[in-house]
Design a protein around this motif. Structure first.
Motif, mmCIF file in Angstrom:
data_model
loop_
_atom_site.group_PDB
_atom_site.id
_atom_site.type_symbol
_atom_site.label_atom_id
_atom_site.label_comp_id
_atom_site.label_asym_id
_atom_site.label_seq_id
_atom_site.Cartn_x
_atom_site.Cartn_y
_atom_site.Cartn_z
ATOM 1 N N ALA A 7 0.812 -1.220 0.000
ATOM 2 C CA ALA A 7 0.000 0.000 0.000
ATOM 3 C C ALA A 7 0.841 1.264 0.000
ATOM 4 N N HIS A 8 2.099 1.166 0.448
ATOM 5 C CA HIS A 8 2.934 2.375 0.462
ATOM 6 C C HIS A 8 3.167 2.898 -0.951
ATOM 7 N N LEU A 9 3.140 2.001 -1.946
ATOM 8 C CA LEU A 9 3.300 2.451 -3.328
ATOM 9 C C LEU A 9 2.095 3.255 -3.794
ATOM 10 N N ASP A 20 -7.954 12.099 -0.831
ATOM 11 C CA ASP A 20 -9.340 12.414 -0.458
ATOM 12 C C ASP A 20 -10.320 11.490 -1.170
ATOM 13 N N LYS A 21 -10.047 11.195 -2.437
ATOM 14 C CA LYS A 21 -10.941 10.316 -3.189
ATOM 15 C C LYS A 21 -10.889 8.884 -2.647
ATOM 16 N N ILE A 22 -9.700 8.412 -2.276
ATOM 17 C CA ILE A 22 -9.585 7.066 -1.699
ATOM 18 C C ILE A 22 -10.335 7.002 -0.370
ATOM 19 N N GLU A 23 -10.208 8.054 0.428
ATOM 20 C CA GLU A 23 -10.942 8.093 1.702
ATOM 21 C C GLU A 23 -12.448 8.043 1.465
ATOM 22 N N GLN A 24 -12.913 8.774 0.464
ATOM 23 C CA GLN A 24 -14.345 8.777 0.150
ATOM 24 C C GLN A 24 -14.816 7.393 -0.287
ATOM 25 N N VAL A 25 -14.020 6.732 -1.125
ATOM 26 C CA VAL A 25 -14.383 5.392 -1.586
ATOM 27 C C VAL A 25 -14.442 4.419 -0.415
ATOM 28 N N THR A 40 0.638 -3.521 4.166
ATOM 29 C CA THR A 40 1.934 -2.856 4.137
ATOM 30 C C THR A 40 2.721 -3.269 5.373
ATOM 31 N N GLN A 41 4.022 -3.101 5.332
ATOM 32 C CA GLN A 41 4.853 -3.514 6.458
ATOM 33 C C GLN A 41 4.774 -2.537 7.622
ATOM 34 N N ASN A 42 4.473 -1.295 7.311
ATOM 35 C CA ASN A 42 4.465 -0.268 8.345
ATOM 36 C C ASN A 42 3.133 0.471 8.305
ATOM 37 N N PRO A 47 -2.141 6.899 5.199
ATOM 38 C CA PRO A 47 -2.507 8.190 5.808
ATOM 39 C C PRO A 47 -3.488 8.008 6.966
ATOM 40 N N ASP A 48 -3.377 8.895 7.947
ATOM 41 C CA ASP A 48 -4.197 8.778 9.158
ATOM 42 C C ASP A 48 -5.688 8.836 8.848
ATOM 43 N N LYS A 49 -6.099 9.687 7.905
ATOM 44 C CA LYS A 49 -7.524 9.832 7.614
ATOM 45 C C LYS A 49 -8.120 8.554 7.027
#
Length: 239
Positions: A7-9, A20-25, A40-42, A47-49
């Motif tokens: 996911a880091h990529l 913002d769009k990923i958060e909305q989805v 992801t490893q970390n 993002p926190d949101k």
């Protein structure tokens, strides 16, 4: 269920509009019963949101060899529901192969307290399964009996198409009535006054034309007699 590995990529150098769009989805798709997992490893890679929208947490071992790693361990421990009997921050660095700290949503949608657990490896089958095995798996599923019956509901397209067909049928029924009202004596007189037509004349139309000619001829004779009579009478008086 959607799994986003590495996911880091996805989030590295991502513009704010994309995040913002990923958060909305993620917010909207959960209400439809769809699961979304970011792998992801970390945990700091997410993002926190977006991380705040994720209810299920499975945290494998993290090694704190640097200051940044120590911050990541502390952040990962703080994102889970605290267990008074477990030191999450220390446990993350002590986890062995196949171990993880797990916090999942219960049947009420509330995160459970974090637990140290052994992860059962996935069970797989090499090659296609038999029909008997397939039937047994389907029958043992929690969803057995829910989707066997095919439901083909009437779509909006079919409803609109049906209305259009009904209107067309009504128009076709009304067309013969309109054509019949244009016939009769009015239609024949219209044909006489409006000019000839290429179609053959009926007996009624021929009769009407004959009457009109007779009346016209009689009126013409009377008009000629009146005009000639007035002329002849005037000339006699002048003599």
């Amino acid at each position: 269920v959607f799994f986003f590995d590495e996911a880091h990529l996805l989030f590295n150098d991502a513009p704010a509009a994309l995040v913002d769009k990923i958060e909305q989805v993620v917010r909207l798709i959960r209400s439809k019963g769809v699961g979304v997992y970011f792998i992801t490893q970390n945990p700091a890679d997410v993002p926190d949101k977006i991380l705040s929208q994720l209810g299920n947490r499975v945290q494998h071992a993290l090694r704190a060899f640097s200051v940044r790693d120590q911050k990541a361990v502390r952040a990962a421990a703080e994102t889970m529901r605290d267990n008074p009997e477990l030191d999450e921050q220390a446990a993350i660095t002590e986890l062995g192969v196949g171990e993880a700290l797990v916090s999942l949503l219960n049947e009420k949608g509330t995160p459970t307290i974090v637990e140290r657990a052994l992860i059962v490896p996935p069970q797989a089958h090499i090659g296609p399964i038999s029909e008997a095995e397939r039937a047994a798996l389907i029958q043992s599923s929690l969803l057995a009996g829910h989707y066997e019956k095919t439901v083909d509901r009437e779509s909006a397209y079919e409803i609109i198409k049906g209305r259009a067909t009904e209107k067309q049928a009504e128009a076709e029924k009304a067309a013969p009535a309109a054509q019949s009202s244009e016939g009769g004596l009015g239609g024949m007189l219209g044909g006489l006054l409006g000019g000839g037509s290429s179609r053959r004349q009926s007996a009624g139309e021929a009769m009407v034309k004959s009457v009109v000619r007779t009346v016209g001829a009689e009126l013409g004779r009377q008009l000629v007699r009146g005009v000639l009579g007035s002329l002849m009478g005037g000339s006699t008086r002048r003599r």
